[in-house]
Design an enzyme around this catalytic site. Structure first.
Site, PDB file in Angstrom:
ATOM      1  N   ASN A   1       2.015  -5.381  12.046  1.00  0.00           N
ATOM      2  CA  ASN A   1       1.657  -5.276  10.737  1.00  0.00           C
ATOM      3  C   ASN A   1       2.492  -6.245   9.751  1.00  0.00           C
ATOM      4  OD1 ASN A   1       0.735  -4.665   8.153  1.00  0.00           O
ATOM      5  ND2 ASN A   1       1.381  -2.710   8.372  1.00  0.00           N
TER       6      ASN A   1
ATOM      7  N   LYS B   1       1.861  -7.072   6.977  1.00  0.00           N
ATOM      8  CA  LYS B   1       2.027  -6.492   5.460  1.00  0.00           C
ATOM      9  C   LYS B   1       1.834  -7.828   4.677  1.00  0.00           C
ATOM     10  CE  LYS B   1       4.471  -2.299   6.910  1.00  0.00           C
ATOM     11  NZ  LYS B   1       5.764  -1.400   6.546  1.00  0.00           N
TER      12      LYS B   1
ATOM     13  N   HIS C   1      -3.172   2.945   6.108  1.00  0.00           N
ATOM     14  CA  HIS C   1      -1.787   2.807   6.020  1.00  0.00           C
ATOM     15  C   HIS C   1      -0.916   3.598   4.745  1.00  0.00           C
ATOM     16  CE1 HIS C   1       2.420   1.276   5.953  1.00  0.00           C
ATOM     17  NE2 HIS C   1       2.075   0.863   7.246  1.00  0.00           N
TER      18      HIS C   1
ATOM     19  N   GLU D   1       1.394   2.705   3.006  1.00  0.00           N
ATOM     20  CA  GLU D   1       1.582   2.016   1.622  1.00  0.00           C
ATOM     21  C   GLU D   1       0.201   1.779   0.766  1.00  0.00           C
ATOM     22  OE1 GLU D   1       3.350  -1.156   3.863  1.00  0.00           O
ATOM     23  OE2 GLU D   1       5.187  -0.074   4.222  1.00  0.00           O
TER      24      GLU D   1
ATOM     25  N   GLU E   1       2.859   7.463  11.870  1.00  0.00           N
ATOM     26  CA  GLU E   1       4.173   6.672  11.065  1.00  0.00           C
ATOM     27  C   GLU E   1       4.657   7.727   9.941  1.00  0.00           C
ATOM     28  OE1 GLU E   1       3.363   2.140  11.459  1.00  0.00           O
ATOM     29  OE2 GLU E   1       2.553   2.694   9.588  1.00  0.00           O
TER      30      GLU E   1
ATOM     31  N   GLY F   1      10.450   1.020   7.443  1.00  0.00           N
ATOM     32  CA  GLY F   1      11.071   0.064   6.618  1.00  0.00           C
ATOM     33  C   GLY F   1      12.652   0.455   6.497  1.00  0.00           C
TER      34      GLY F   1
ATOM     35  N   SER G   1      10.160   1.667  11.919  1.00  0.00           N
ATOM     36  CA  SER G   1      11.494   0.963  12.357  1.00  0.00           C
ATOM     37  C   SER G   1      11.511   1.167  13.850  1.00  0.00           C
ATOM     38  CB  SER G   1      12.764   2.110  11.803  1.00  0.00           C
ATOM     39  OG  SER G   1      12.598   2.015  10.269  1.00  0.00           O
TER      40      SER G   1
HETATM   41  P1  13P Z   1       8.674  -0.991   9.980  1.00  0.00           P
HETATM   42  O1  13P Z   1       8.360  -1.364  11.396  1.00  0.00           O
HETATM   43  O2  13P Z   1       9.207  -2.355   9.254  1.00  0.00           O
HETATM   44  O3  13P Z   1       9.555   0.135   9.748  1.00  0.00           O
HETATM   45  O4  13P Z   1       7.052  -1.007   9.266  1.00  0.00           O
HETATM   46  C1  13P Z   1       6.359   0.176  10.033  1.00  0.00           C
HETATM   47  C2  13P Z   1       5.076   0.137   9.544  1.00  0.00           C
HETATM   48  O5  13P Z   1       4.716   0.262   8.368  1.00  0.00           O
HETATM   49  C3  13P Z   1       3.949  -0.689  10.344  1.00  0.00           C
HETATM   50  O6  13P Z   1       2.682  -0.274   9.878  1.00  0.00           O
END
Ligand code: 13P
Length: 249
Positions: free
Chosen positions: A9, A11, A93, A95, A163, A169, A208
């Protein structure tokens, strides 16, 4: 059990110049033993699909609208993603749930739209740190699973990504016991509702995931792959994660 899956992803990262990362991956994975998907920003879906040509790496969107078309300025439908060359789309997601106030009901409608368009929906769920510390994790993800998955979910049209919000992150990763507990509960929740399809619906872990912890995570029962954020942006990070999944087979 279907093939294992690693999804990247990107983002809100990536421009035309970053397509070179995909070309590097394509050379490394001419015949992958696992499914590989990259979800770039919408601006790159079409170009990435074109750049990959016949290579066995799929492209996905990061979100879609629940409707096929209409007066929704700035939104993109599942049909449009399909038309641009996507095979997958991430929905729900954390976010987007946070930034755009998306509810389980909205996520479910988006997943239904994805299915209708012929896309595989990667449906995300996961608890906050507060919920984890209050001992509510299994209740929270159980509710999200029940309310975010449409009745028509099958092994081929649906992937679930666990997640934990506090792991995204942050460099913090749940213990293998914590991942096993949640993935076990999700599998049981799927079995109750989807019977024959439940074992084939892939359960990804996300948050992560890096080259140095991927093997340990892929060794956990009911983990069928990963949804990778930051470490999917560079082929030099993403490749060893794909390798780790192949080595776990
Ligand atoms: P990270 O791997 O950067 O922690 O992000 C995970 C994520 O949100 C994937 O959708």
């Amino acid at each position: 059990m279907g093939r294992k899956l690693v999804a990247g992803n990107w983002k809100m990262n990536g421009t035309n110049a970053d397509l070179k990362e995909i070309e590097a991956l394509g050379i490394a994975w001419a015949a992958p033993r696992v499914d590989i998907v990259i979800c770039p920003p919408a601006t790159l879906v079409s170009r990435m699909a074109f750049a990959l040509g016949g290579q066995p790496i799929r492209v996905g969107g990061q979100d879609c609208h629940a409707e096929e078309s209409g007066a929704h300025t700035g939104d993109i439908s599942a049909e449009m993603l399909k038309d641009a060359g996507a095979r997958y789309v991430i929905v729900g997601h954390s976010e987007r749930r946070a930034d755009h106030h998306e509810t389980d009901e909205m996520v479910r409608a988006k997943a239904e739209a994805a299915h209708k368009a012929g896309l595989t929906a990667i449906i995300c769920l996961g608890e906050s740190l507060e919920q984890r510390e209050a001992g509510e994790t299994l209740d929270v993800v159980g509710r999200q699973l029940a309310a975010s998955l449409p009745d028509g979910a099958t092994a081929s049209n649906t992937v679930v990504a666990y997640e934990p919000i506090w792991a995204i992150g942050t460099g913090k990763v749940p213990s293998v016991e914590q991942i096993a507990e949640v993935h076990g509960a999700l599998r049981a929740g799927l079995a109750e509702r989807f019977a024959g399809e439940a074992d084939g619906i892939r359960l990804l872990y996300g948050g992560s995931v890096k080259p140095d912890n991927a093997a340990e995570i892929f060794g956990v029962e009911n983990v069928d792959g990963a949804l990778v954020g930051g470490a999917s942006l560079k082929s030099t990070d993403f490749s060893p994660i794909v390798s780790a999944l192949e080595s776990s087979l």
